[in-house]
Design a protein around this motif. Structure first.
Motif, PDB file in Angstrom:
ATOM      1  N   GLN A 147       0.842  -1.187   0.000  1.00  0.00           N
ATOM      2  CA  GLN A 147       0.000   0.000   0.000  1.00  0.00           C
ATOM      3  C   GLN A 147       0.879   1.241   0.000  1.00  0.00           C
ATOM      4  N   ASP A 148       0.400   2.310  -0.595  1.00  0.00           N
ATOM      5  CA  ASP A 148       1.146   3.561  -0.559  1.00  0.00           C
ATOM      6  C   ASP A 148       0.226   4.701  -0.975  1.00  0.00           C
ATOM      7  N   THR A 149       0.526   5.881  -0.511  1.00  0.00           N
ATOM      8  CA  THR A 149      -0.246   7.068  -0.848  1.00  0.00           C
ATOM      9  C   THR A 149       0.693   8.138  -1.371  1.00  0.00           C
ATOM     10  N   ARG A 150       0.309   8.767  -2.478  1.00  0.00           N
ATOM     11  CA  ARG A 150       1.076   9.896  -3.006  1.00  0.00           C
ATOM     12  C   ARG A 150       0.503  11.168  -2.407  1.00  0.00           C
ATOM     13  N   LEU A 151       1.375  11.962  -1.789  1.00  0.00           N
ATOM     14  CA  LEU A 151       0.991  13.238  -1.198  1.00  0.00           C
ATOM     15  C   LEU A 151       1.526  14.359  -2.076  1.00  0.00           C
ATOM     16  N   THR A 152       0.719  15.382  -2.297  1.00  0.00           N
ATOM     17  CA  THR A 152       1.127  16.564  -3.045  1.00  0.00           C
ATOM     18  C   THR A 152       0.806  17.774  -2.194  1.00  0.00           C
ATOM     19  N   ILE A 153       1.822  18.607  -1.938  1.00  0.00           N
ATOM     20  CA  ILE A 153       1.665  19.784  -1.091  1.00  0.00           C
ATOM     21  C   ILE A 153       2.140  21.004  -1.873  1.00  0.00           C
ATOM     22  N   THR A 154       1.375  22.094  -1.808  1.00  0.00           N
ATOM     23  CA  THR A 154       1.716  23.324  -2.513  1.00  0.00           C
ATOM     24  C   THR A 154       1.797  24.489  -1.537  1.00  0.00           C
ATOM     25  N   ASN A 155       2.852  25.288  -1.672  1.00  0.00           N
ATOM     26  CA  ASN A 155       2.947  26.551  -0.959  1.00  0.00           C
ATOM     27  C   ASN A 155       2.197  27.582  -1.801  1.00  0.00           C
TER      28      ASN A 155
END
Length: 78
Positions: free
Chosen positions: A6-14
């Protein structure tokens, strides 16, 4: 459940176009409620993307992200 599959892709934006920000990430283990924390630094308007396993491998749970300044103090645009 095989947590290694299992894995989750995280995307974070400033979203701030002028100031850098540090994202203080708290990875919460869904079974034990224990927490691991990591920091990700972002330049103005930068987006970063990574797999949860890159920072906390083999754990299933959830993530809390808090925008902070360079001293770790939360910012008002969380």
């Amino acid at each position: 459940v095989n947590t290694n599959r299992q894995d989750t892709r995280l995307t974070i934006t400033n979203t701030n176009p002028v100031s850098p920000v540090f994202a203080h990430l708290f990875f919460i283990d869904g079974q034990t409620c224990s927490a691991v924390d990591r920091f990700v630094s972002l330049t103005p308007s930068q987006t970063t993307s990574f797999l949860a396993s890159d920072l906390d491998p083999g754990v299933t749970g959830y993530v809390i992200a808090v925008a902070t300044d360079e001293t770790g103090c939360p910012l008002n645009f969380n």
